[in-house]
Motif scaffolding. Structure first.
Motif, PDB file in Angstrom:
ATOM      1  N   PHE A  50      29.184  57.384 -18.351  1.00 54.79           N
ATOM      2  CA  PHE A  50      28.101  56.444 -18.081  1.00 54.79           C
ATOM      3  C   PHE A  50      28.579  55.008 -18.227  1.00 54.79           C
ATOM      4  N   SER A  51      29.335  54.711 -19.290  1.00 57.45           N
ATOM      5  CA  SER A  51      29.813  53.339 -19.481  1.00 57.45           C
ATOM      6  C   SER A  51      30.837  52.949 -18.417  1.00 57.45           C
ATOM      7  N   ALA A  52      31.681  53.887 -17.987  1.00 57.82           N
ATOM      8  CA  ALA A  52      32.659  53.571 -16.935  1.00 57.82           C
ATOM      9  C   ALA A  52      31.947  53.308 -15.611  1.00 57.82           C
ATOM     10  N   ALA A  53      30.946  54.107 -15.284  1.00 57.00           N
ATOM     11  CA  ALA A  53      30.207  53.882 -14.047  1.00 57.00           C
ATOM     12  C   ALA A  53      29.452  52.560 -14.094  1.00 57.00           C
ATOM     13  N   ARG A  54      28.894  52.227 -15.254  1.00 61.44           N
ATOM     14  CA  ARG A  54      28.170  50.961 -15.384  1.00 61.44           C
ATOM     15  C   ARG A  54      29.102  49.775 -15.222  1.00 61.44           C
ATOM     16  N   ARG A  55      30.312  49.875 -15.777  1.00 59.92           N
ATOM     17  CA  ARG A  55      31.280  48.783 -15.603  1.00 59.92           C
ATOM     18  C   ARG A  55      31.700  48.636 -14.142  1.00 59.92           C
ATOM     19  N   LEU A  56      31.920  49.756 -13.474  1.00 57.73           N
ATOM     20  CA  LEU A  56      32.308  49.681 -12.062  1.00 57.73           C
ATOM     21  C   LEU A  56      31.203  49.074 -11.212  1.00 57.73           C
ATOM     22  N   LEU A  57      29.968  49.456 -11.470  1.00 55.97           N
ATOM     23  CA  LEU A  57      28.858  48.902 -10.705  1.00 55.97           C
ATOM     24  C   LEU A  57      28.660  47.425 -11.001  1.00 55.97           C
TER      25      LEU A  57
END
Length: 89
Positions: A50-57
């Motif tokens: 979740f945190s990796a996807a949030r950073r990418l977005l």
């Protein structure tokens, strides 16, 4: 009423006497431990994803600025004012 509380709080579980039942209780404990470990790993991996996807977005939404090759960007913090150096003179 006090007899009920005395029985309830003085309960001390012990191992069963039957050897087959001992093995069964031990395997049940190991299975419970395995389920808890897998559940904890799944939650931890979910949080990391979740945190990796949030950073990418977030990185995709922010507009990129042109980068000048001669400029080094950074932030600094002033540690102390102009005090005389410590030590013997």
């Amino acid at each position: 009423m006090t007899v009920f509380f005395r029985r309830m709080f003085s309960y001390c579980p012990s191992k069963p006497r039957n050897p087959l039942l001992r093995v069964l209780v031990g395997l049940l404990g190991l299975a419970l431990l395995l389920v808890l470990v897998v559940f904890g790993l799944a939650i931890g991996l979910g949080m990391l994803l979740f945190s990796a996807a949030r950073r990418l977005l977030r990185a995709a939404r922010e507009p990129s600025r042109p980068v000048d090759a001669d400029v080094i960007e950074g932030e600094f913090t002033r540690v102390r004012e102009n005090h005389p150096p410590l030590g013997l003179r």
